[in-house]
Design a protein around this motif. Structure first.
Motif, PDB file in Angstrom:
ATOM      1  N   LYS A  61     -19.874 -26.624 -10.416  1.00  0.00           N
ATOM      2  CA  LYS A  61     -21.244 -26.899 -10.846  1.00  0.00           C
ATOM      3  C   LYS A  61     -21.523 -28.397 -10.754  1.00  0.00           C
ATOM      4  CE  LYS A  61     -21.708 -23.124 -14.152  1.00  0.00           C
ATOM      5  NZ  LYS A  61     -22.020 -22.781 -15.554  1.00  0.00           N
ATOM      6  N   ASN A  62     -22.807 -28.720 -10.617  1.00  0.00           N
ATOM      7  CA  ASN A  62     -23.209 -30.127 -10.700  1.00  0.00           C
ATOM      8  C   ASN A  62     -23.061 -30.569 -12.150  1.00  0.00           C
ATOM      9  OD1 ASN A  62     -24.000 -30.242  -7.949  1.00  0.00           O
ATOM     10  ND2 ASN A  62     -25.942 -29.273  -8.467  1.00  0.00           N
ATOM     11  N   ASN A  64     -25.123 -31.612 -14.177  1.00  0.00           N
ATOM     12  CA  ASN A  64     -26.198 -31.140 -15.053  1.00  0.00           C
ATOM     13  C   ASN A  64     -26.163 -29.618 -15.242  1.00  0.00           C
ATOM     14  OD1 ASN A  64     -27.161 -30.128 -12.652  1.00  0.00           O
ATOM     15  ND2 ASN A  64     -29.020 -31.369 -12.609  1.00  0.00           N
ATOM     16  N   THR A  66     -26.275 -27.229 -12.893  1.00  0.00           N
ATOM     17  CA  THR A  66     -26.893 -26.431 -11.838  1.00  0.00           C
ATOM     18  C   THR A  66     -25.881 -26.113 -10.738  1.00  0.00           C
ATOM     19  OG1 THR A  66     -27.635 -28.402 -10.642  1.00  0.00           O
ATOM     20  CG2 THR A  66     -29.179 -27.451 -12.259  1.00  0.00           C
ATOM     21  N   LEU A  67     -26.224 -25.138  -9.918  1.00  0.00           N
ATOM     22  CA  LEU A  67     -25.370 -24.754  -8.802  1.00  0.00           C
ATOM     23  C   LEU A  67     -25.851 -25.436  -7.528  1.00  0.00           C
ATOM     24  CD1 LEU A  67     -24.963 -20.911  -9.433  1.00  0.00           C
ATOM     25  CD2 LEU A  67     -23.485 -22.764 -10.188  1.00  0.00           C
ATOM     26  N   GLY A  68     -24.932 -26.022  -6.792  1.00  0.00           N
ATOM     27  CA  GLY A  68     -25.266 -26.689  -5.544  1.00  0.00           C
ATOM     28  C   GLY A  68     -24.762 -25.910  -4.348  1.00  0.00           C
ATOM     29  N   PRO A  69     -24.819 -26.514  -3.160  1.00  0.00           N
ATOM     30  CA  PRO A  69     -24.379 -25.838  -1.936  1.00  0.00           C
ATOM     31  C   PRO A  69     -22.909 -25.397  -1.979  1.00  0.00           C
ATOM     32  CG  PRO A  69     -25.452 -27.937  -1.404  1.00  0.00           C
ATOM     33  CD  PRO A  69     -25.358 -27.845  -2.892  1.00  0.00           C
ATOM     34  N   GLN A  70     -22.036 -26.217  -2.561  1.00  0.00           N
ATOM     35  CA  GLN A  70     -20.612 -25.841  -2.635  1.00  0.00           C
ATOM     36  C   GLN A  70     -20.426 -24.620  -3.529  1.00  0.00           C
ATOM     37  OE1 GLN A  70     -18.468 -27.239  -0.580  1.00  0.00           O
ATOM     38  NE2 GLN A  70     -16.816 -25.914  -1.246  1.00  0.00           N
ATOM     39  N   SER A  71     -21.196 -24.537  -4.610  1.00  0.00           N
ATOM     40  CA  SER A  71     -21.128 -23.369  -5.504  1.00  0.00           C
ATOM     41  C   SER A  71     -21.489 -22.100  -4.751  1.00  0.00           C
ATOM     42  CB  SER A  71     -22.091 -23.522  -6.677  1.00  0.00           C
ATOM     43  OG  SER A  71     -21.768 -24.630  -7.455  1.00  0.00           O
ATOM     44  N   GLU A  72     -22.528 -22.193  -3.922  1.00  0.00           N
ATOM     45  CA  GLU A  72     -22.964 -21.031  -3.146  1.00  0.00           C
ATOM     46  C   GLU A  72     -21.854 -20.569  -2.203  1.00  0.00           C
ATOM     47  OE1 GLU A  72     -25.741 -19.460  -3.879  1.00  0.00           O
ATOM     48  OE2 GLU A  72     -26.226 -21.010  -5.342  1.00  0.00           O
ATOM     49  N   ARG A  95     -16.013 -28.214 -13.520  1.00  0.00           N
ATOM     50  CA  ARG A  95     -16.387 -29.633 -13.561  1.00  0.00           C
ATOM     51  C   ARG A  95     -15.247 -30.480 -14.118  1.00  0.00           C
ATOM     52  NH1 ARG A  95     -22.247 -29.125 -16.274  1.00  0.00           N
ATOM     53  NH2 ARG A  95     -21.242 -27.276 -17.073  1.00  0.00           N
TER      54      ARG A  95
END
Length: 138
Positions: A61-62, A64, A66-72, A95
């Motif tokens: 996760k970032n 903050n 949220t989910l970013g491209p790596q999470s996807e 994190r």
């Protein structure tokens, strides 16, 4: 009841496994990624060897939340694992696990070359140990 911990990256997958009682995590390997089929084959082999019942994958996760491209990418790969290996997968907020792994290795005075070789396995240990600690506290 063994649990497998994964730190899934683009080039490598850090792998850790719990002891049979589900108390401690031990690093077992770092898989150099080739392609999905080969990656799944290696993971399945490890799951069979250790009689794994559940898989815990780090979710990057970032800061903050949220989910970013790596999470996807990780979520998509975990869907493939679930489909091909047939074990339940739990996602664990990873994190700062890599930061913690690097810090521990620096404190152990490991050379940069040695750190580079085992950082993913160490991160998998931190992910799995965090999960094990959370379920033992319930």
């Amino acid at each position: 009841m063994r649990i497998l911990g994964l730190d899934v990256g683009d080039r490598t997958i850090g792998v850790a496994v719990s002891d049979p009682l589900g108390i401690t995590a031990q690093g077992i390997t770092t898989i150099r990624r080739k392609n999905k089929d080969e990656d799944i084959k290696q993971l399945k082999s490890i799951c069979d060897e250790y009689s794994v019942e559940t898989i815990v994958s780090g979710l990057p996760k970032n800061m903050n939340g949220t989910l970013g491209p790596q999470s996807e990418k990780v979520l998509k790969f975990c869907e493939v694992i679930k489909e091909k290996i047939g074990l339940p997968i739990k996602m664990w907020d990873e994190r700062l696990t890599t930061v913690a792994a690097h810090r521990a290795m620096l404190e152990a005075d490991l050379s940069r070359n040695k750190r580079k070789k085992i950082v993913d396995k160490m991160a998998a240990i931190y992910i799995l140990q965090g999960y094990l600690d959370s379920i033992s506290n319930k």
